[in-house]
Design an enzyme around this catalytic site. Structure first.
Site, PDB file in Angstrom:
ATOM      1  N   HIS A   8      31.015  32.081  37.481  1.00 25.10           N
ATOM      2  CA  HIS A   8      30.747  30.611  37.701  1.00 25.10           C
ATOM      3  C   HIS A   8      29.023  29.974  37.837  1.00 25.10           C
ATOM      4  O   HIS A   8      28.476  30.605  38.306  1.00 25.10           O
ATOM      5  CB  HIS A   8      31.591  30.247  38.841  1.00 25.10           C
ATOM      6  CG  HIS A   8      31.673  29.081  38.849  1.00 25.10           C
ATOM      7  ND1 HIS A   8      30.834  28.070  39.607  1.00 25.10           N
ATOM      8  CD2 HIS A   8      32.878  28.159  38.482  1.00 25.10           C
ATOM      9  CE1 HIS A   8      31.657  26.773  39.086  1.00 25.10           C
ATOM     10  NE2 HIS A   8      32.468  26.535  38.731  1.00 25.10           N
ATOM     11  N   ASP A  19      31.297  35.370  45.790  1.00 25.69           N
ATOM     12  CA  ASP A  19      31.385  34.185  45.775  1.00 25.69           C
ATOM     13  C   ASP A  19      32.709  34.521  45.721  1.00 25.69           C
ATOM     14  O   ASP A  19      33.750  34.661  44.454  1.00 25.69           O
ATOM     15  CB  ASP A  19      31.505  33.970  43.618  1.00 25.69           C
ATOM     16  CG  ASP A  19      31.894  32.556  43.289  1.00 25.69           C
ATOM     17  OD1 ASP A  19      31.392  32.084  42.031  1.00 25.69           O
ATOM     18  OD2 ASP A  19      33.433  32.089  44.828  1.00 25.69           O
ATOM     19  N   GLN A  25      37.921  31.723  44.515  1.00 24.79           N
ATOM     20  CA  GLN A  25      39.333  32.454  43.705  1.00 24.79           C
ATOM     21  C   GLN A  25      39.906  33.545  44.588  1.00 24.79           C
ATOM     22  O   GLN A  25      40.697  33.629  45.443  1.00 24.79           O
ATOM     23  CB  GLN A  25      38.900  32.849  42.546  1.00 24.79           C
ATOM     24  CG  GLN A  25      38.390  32.326  41.432  1.00 24.79           C
ATOM     25  CD  GLN A  25      39.226  30.893  41.372  1.00 24.79           C
ATOM     26  OE1 GLN A  25      40.552  30.599  41.853  1.00 24.79           O
ATOM     27  NE2 GLN A  25      39.077  29.531  40.763  1.00 24.79           N
ATOM     28  N   LYS A  60      41.099  25.308  47.325  1.00 23.94           N
ATOM     29  CA  LYS A  60      41.406  26.462  46.267  1.00 23.94           C
ATOM     30  C   LYS A  60      42.408  27.194  46.863  1.00 23.94           C
ATOM     31  O   LYS A  60      43.339  27.652  46.796  1.00 23.94           O
ATOM     32  CB  LYS A  60      40.199  26.980  45.698  1.00 23.94           C
ATOM     33  CG  LYS A  60      39.189  26.427  44.539  1.00 23.94           C
ATOM     34  CD  LYS A  60      39.173  27.149  43.676  1.00 23.94           C
ATOM     35  CE  LYS A  60      37.839  26.367  43.366  1.00 23.94           C
ATOM     36  NZ  LYS A  60      38.040  25.726  42.446  1.00 23.94           N
ATOM     37  N   CYS A 101      33.034  26.512  33.127  1.00 25.37           N
ATOM     38  CA  CYS A 101      31.453  26.572  34.314  1.00 25.37           C
ATOM     39  C   CYS A 101      31.333  27.593  34.552  1.00 25.37           C
ATOM     40  O   CYS A 101      30.321  28.333  35.236  1.00 25.37           O
ATOM     41  CB  CYS A 101      31.904  26.289  35.553  1.00 25.37           C
ATOM     42  SG  CYS A 101      31.651  24.170  35.872  1.00 25.37           S
TER      43      CYS A 101
END
Lengths: 133, 439
Positions: free
Chosen positions: B135, B234, B237, B260, B397
């Protein structure tokens, strides 16, 4: 959804008019090529407009001899651009300068929600950019 | 429950997702006359009433600024905020709450590391490894840092091979929607070679927001640490789909967002090893993160306070603890199984249509991107929306990935704990409509 994906829209999407690259070698001495690209950042659509105008003393009365577009996009953006190029062939730069966003919506004859405004206007914005140069 | 041709027997549902839907007020909405089928969870998740109530209760009962202002409301507020920090630390099995920093979102958390750790540790000719599926929030900070410091950005590619090549798809001719074959996975085979003496950081996704791939983080971290390279995950998710145990994982930095995973927007979390935080200069400068300020100089506070300038999103931090409660009650591993089941079910359906191409990992863990030949993702999502089905269309993105796949945009379906097989039925119905319009 038939009010959005009308037969006309789908026809222009499946069989876009004036889509393709203009052969720059075939531009005459008294002609000029204008070009611009516009992006839609939300979906990655991109359209490049090429306009061949006849040079004239009065800039605004220059005749649009050829107009073409390349690029990928959704049904709305492709149809709108296709319809626009059909409209503009044989018109003058002045005619194009006078055009507003409303004229595009009138061409499309479908309800454009805020989310699809950029789709509908992508080709138009590129065209306006091209004549700025 | 039969639909389409043949039955798909889903293994006994791990929990009753249909029942859970009732906890989420927004899921009873109707869109264009149809019940909302919310399948854009990778973008953001819906909130259970408990989270909404906690948010509301803070403003109705305990609202005050933090930093221990002596009066009752401020004391309450400060205590609740710090309890939220402790709660997150416990949830992640961190050594100390001092390793938890609240930010605005994942993006800010990653930028914090790029500015704080990155600027003072990356020098000319150093290297940072990232991947092609990142991303932008875990790509641009490193790209720009490398540019500024004249360091090198190395990019882990997608797997090529006899089955498919990322730039020349094996299956399809040149059409407006170039097909890319499934499954898509990153190629970590050369990771050892990529790690050199100069490699300072590996910044990698815990779970792709396009393909759903979950890289083998334990393996990556082991290799990186053997090479004295730090690792940033990251986890935007991943955190929603897996129980993260920072001791077991041993990553140096982990960034994720509350919204999220059932929490409110405006709250991100950075976990980082305490020693790193102690050594790092701060990112944002201002009130609340100092020991003392004179005209000439400032002495910064210790972590985590050092990294929380200004008034934080107090209500969101407090409400987020209710999201954690909710998730723990169901069990993140159960949520992962649930979304994986739904993914496999969806893939089985999508595979019936030769004009649908999947951009997903073998086990997409709940996130599946797809394209349809000669139909633009925007039009797909427009028609889906007319049926009340919310999916995302665009580049997500991930411009570098889209360019690598030669795609302008994909449609994306992402599941979470409140989705059911009925939602997949709605997808199939909407798909049939799309294909009918563009026959």
């Amino acid at each position: 959804m038939d009010d959005l994906y009308t037969e006309i829209i789908l026809d222009h999407f499946k069989h876009p008019r004036n889509k393709g690259q203009i052969d720059t070698r075939k531009i005459g001495k008294n002609e000029k090529l204008l070009s611009a690209t516009e992006y839609n950042p939300t979906c990655g659509d991109k359209v490049t407009i090429q306009i061949v105008i006849e040079k004239s003393d009065s800039k605004t009365s220059s005749l649009i001899k050829k107009i073409a577009f390349i690029g990928e996009g959704c049904a709305i953006s492709q149809a709108a651009t296709s319809m626009l190029t059909e409209q503009l062939k044989g018109k003058t730069l002045k005619d194009l300068q006078k055009m507003e966003n409303e004229d595009i919506y009138k061409l499309l004859q479908i309800p454009i929600s805020p989310a699809r405004v950029k789709c509908a206007l992508l080709g138009f914005i590129a065209t306006k950019l091209a004549i700025k140069t | 429950m039969p639909f389409g041709k043949g039955y798909f027997i889903v293994p006994s549902m791990i929990f009753n997702a249909k029942k859970l839907k009732k906890d989420f007020p927004i899921l009873s909405r109707k869109i264009n006359g149809h019940p909302l089928v919310y399948l854009d969870n990778a973008a953001t998740t819906q909130k259970p009433k408990a989270v909404i109530d906690a948010f509301k209760n803070y403003y109705e009962y305990s609202a005050a600024n933090v930093h221990r202002g002596i009066h009752t409301l401020s004391e309450e507020s400060s205590e609740q905020y710090e309890n939220a920090r402790k709660r997150v630390a416990k949830f992640l099995n961190a050594k100390s709450p001092n390793e938890i920093i609240f930010t605005r979102n994942t993006t800010e958390a990653i930028n914090l590391v790029a500015y704080g750790w990155g600027k003072s540790n990356i020098r000319k000719d150093d290297e940072i490894i990232t991947s092609i599926i990142e991303h932008h929030s875990n790509f641009i900070p490193w790209q720009q840092l490398c540019k500024e410091k004249r360091a090198k950005l190395k990019i882990i590619p997608l797997k090529t091979g006899s089955k498919h090549s990322p730039t020349i798809p094996s299956t399809i001719t040149i059409t407006p929607n170039r097909a890319v074959s499934f499954p898509l996975t990153l190629d970590f085979d050369n990771l050892e070679k990529l790690l050199t003496k100069k490699t300072r950081l590996t910044a990698i996704t815990g779970m792709s927001n396009v393909t759903g791939e979950k890289p083998n983080l334990k393996k990556i971290i082991k290799l990186a640490h053997q090479n004295s390279t730090l690792v940033l995950i990251d986890a935007a998710q991943l955190a929603a789909h897996e129980q993260i145990n920072v001791q077991k994982l041993d990553a140096d930095f982990i960034a994720f967002s509350a919204h999220k995973m059932l929490g409110p927007t405006g709250l991100g979390i950075l976990y980082a090893k305490e020693q790193l935080l102690k050594e790092m200069p701060p990112f944002l400068l201002g009130g609340g993160m100092v020991k003392e300020v004179t005209i000439k100089n400032t002495i910064f506070a210790d972590p985590p306070t050092k990294f929380e300038a200004g008034t934080p999103n107090i209500a969101a931090a407090i409400a987020f603890t209710k999201a954690i409660d909710y998730l723990e009650k169901i069990g993140p591993q159960n949520i992962a199984k649930h979304t994986e089941n739904l993914s496999q079910l969806l893939i089985a359906h999508l595979k019936k249509y030769p004009q649908i191409y999947l951009q997903a990992a073998q086990n997409p863990n709940g996130i599946i991107s797809f394209t349809i030949k000669n139909i633009h993702a925007h039009d797909i999502s427009e028609i889906f929306n007319r049926q009340g089905v919310a999916i995302r269309a665009g580049h997500h993105c991930c411009h570098p990935l889209m360019q690598e796949l030669n795609l302008a945009a994909t449609a994306r379906i992402s599941f979470y704990l409140y989705n059911t097989e009925k939602d997949i039925e709605a997808v199939e119905k909407a798909l049939k409509k799309v294909l009918a319009v563009f026959n």
